[in-house]
Write a protein that holds these residues in place. Structure first.
Motif, short mmCIF file in Angstrom:
data_model
loop_
_atom_site.label_atom_id
_atom_site.label_comp_id
_atom_site.label_asym_id
_atom_site.label_seq_id
_atom_site.Cartn_x
_atom_site.Cartn_y
_atom_site.Cartn_z
N SER A 1 42.42 50.67 26.70
CA SER A 1 41.55 50.07 27.71
C SER A 1 42.38 49.56 28.88
CB SER A 1 40.75 48.91 27.11
OG SER A 1 40.00 48.25 28.12
N VAL A 2 42.07 50.02 30.07
CA VAL A 2 42.68 49.50 31.30
C VAL A 2 41.55 49.06 32.24
CG1 VAL A 2 44.84 50.79 31.16
CG2 VAL A 2 42.84 51.85 32.20
N LYS A 3 40.55 48.45 31.66
CA LYS A 3 39.35 48.04 32.39
C LYS A 3 39.66 46.99 33.46
CE LYS A 3 34.81 45.98 31.49
NZ LYS A 3 33.90 45.46 30.44
N GLN A 4 38.96 47.12 34.58
CA GLN A 4 38.97 46.13 35.66
C GLN A 4 40.36 45.87 36.22
OE1 GLN A 4 36.61 42.75 34.57
NE2 GLN A 4 36.66 41.84 36.62
N ASN A 5 41.00 46.95 36.61
CA ASN A 5 42.25 46.87 37.35
C ASN A 5 42.03 47.55 38.70
OD1 ASN A 5 44.66 45.89 35.45
ND2 ASN A 5 43.19 47.02 34.21
#
Length: 430
Positions: free
Chosen positions: A33-37
């Motif tokens: 998960s690399v969410k909201q970057n």
């Protein structure tokens, strides 16, 4: 210095201005998960080479380019969340053939073309979210193969199709949102067995997911867009607003007893509000605004004790607004734009205490009824004349016996003049 992670199970980069870790295909990664970057560029190939990956969450970044078809090589993938990026092109057809995938979220991108994905009978999809793209064409018929589907959101696209009533055959479907498209034609009233079977059930089971993915739905209430978090645990919703649907409101909607929100606003629907809506015992929001619906508001809707939001504005509704229970809590914004509607909310008196307006327009009679009315009138005149004759003869006898002959003659002359005048008036009428 290189970082070697041969047995890595979990990769999460949250709220960082970073690049994706350089992973190798021999890394055993199950969750990424690399969410909201603010990650940019194409989807990293290194992530798509992780053959053991089960959860891939890349949402709320600035990834661009097309969705690589190599994503379908991830045979163990259960959740794919690419929402809120700048991805373009078409949806890979192979996504509907991934037998392990349960969540497909591609919302808020720039995807275009038709939904040419073929969903096979072996798919396990629970959630399909394609909200906010530029998808055209028809709702894919192969969706009927998604027998585990609970959530379908095709909002804010450019789909041009008739109402896909066949979706009612999906046994687990709880939420259907097709708003803001170019869908047209009638909302079919095809009474098939188990139509929207899950929505017909007033009981629901809480979502038992692990919490790594929070599904949301945008709904419109009185012109305001609201986001409902973790919507599967609490709501059963149908939103067909802002399309081109026409025809009558199907009474079969009243069979969907578990429905909590119904939005059919901004269409071309006509006819009346079906009284069957009284059976939606847990309904919390009803929006039928900006249609061509006429007739009265059914008094039976006052029994909907959970109803917190009502919008019937800008229709052709008439007569009185129902009284009691929830209807005493709604203001004039729920009813404005209905010229024939009356009630305290609109500062228009309904008339009697029972809320039924008093008739003010005269009833026009045909010739036969008018002649019959004249006959009744003359019968009344003759009855009155007979009674007067008896009284008059009595008076004559008294006057003659008391020698008031002059007064009697004067009365006779006046009586004769009145008879002549009455007859002349009757002749002028005809």
């Amino acid at each position: 210095m290189k970082v070697r992670l041969p047995s890595l199970l979990y990769v999460a980069v949250l709220h960082q201005h970073s690049t994706v870790l350089p992973l190798k295909s021999n890394n055993k990664v199950y969750f990424a998960s690399v969410k909201q970057n603010q990650l940019q560029g194409p989807i990293p190939k290194s992530l798509l080479d992780l053959q053991d990956l089960q959860f891939l969450i890349l949402s709320q970044n600035n990834f661009s380019g097309q969705i690589p078809s190599t994503v379908c090589n991830l045979k163990t993938l259960e959740l794919l969340d690419l929402g809120s990026n700048n991805l373009n092109g078409t949806i890979p057809q192979c996504l509907g053939e991934m037998s392990g995938l349960t969540v497909l979220d591609l919302n808020n991108n720039r995807l275009s073309g038709t939904i040419n994905t073929t969903f096979n009978t072996e798919n396990q999809l629970n959630i399909i979210n394609l909200y906010g793209n530029k998808l055209k064409g028809k709702v894919p018929p192969s969706l009927i193969n998604c027998r585990y589907l609970e959530f379908l959101d095709l909002d804010n696209n450019e789909l041009n199709d008739t109402f896909p009533s066949w979706l009612g055959g999906l046994p687990g479907l709880k939420i259907l949102s097709l708003r803001s498209n170019k869908l047209h034609g009638p909302i079919s009233d095809s009474r098939t067995d188990n139509l929207f079977a899950q929505i017909q059930n007033t009981e629901y089971v809480a979502d038992a997911s692990s919490g790594v993915y929070a599904n949301t739905l945008i709904v419109t209430t009185k012109g305001l867009d609201l986001e409902l978090p973790r919507v599967l645990t609490t709501y059963m919703i149908i939103d067909l607003s802002r399309n081109r649907f026409e025809g009558y409101l199907p009474s079969i909607i009243g069979d969907l007893a578990g429905l909590r929100m119904l939005n059919l606003s901004h269409n071309g629907l006509e006819g009346i509000i079906p009284t069957s809506l009284q059976h939606l015992s847990v309904l919390e929001s009803l929006d039928l605004s900006s249609n061509k619906i006429g007739g009265e508001i059914p008094q039976q809707l006052a029994s909907l004790t959970f109803l917190a939001v009502l919008n019937l504005s800008h229709n052709h509704l008439v007569r009185c607004i129902p009284k009691g229970k929830q209807f005493d809590t709604f203001d004039n914004s729920s009813y404005r734009g209905n010229d024939g509607l009356r009630g305290l909310q609109l500062s228009k008196d309904c008339g009697g205490d029972d809320g039924v307006p008093q008739a003010t327009t005269p009833v026009e009679l045909d010739d036969e009824e008018e002649d019959e009315g004249d006959l009744i009138s003359w019968q009344a005149v003759l009855m009155g004349f007979g009674s007067g004759l008896v009284i008059g003869l009595s008076i004559i006898y008294i006057m003659l016996s008391t020698h008031y002959l002059v007064c009697f003659l004067r009365m006779v002359v006046k009586f004769e003049q009145r008879i002549v005048t009455t007859m002349e008036r009757h002749k002028k009428r005809y």
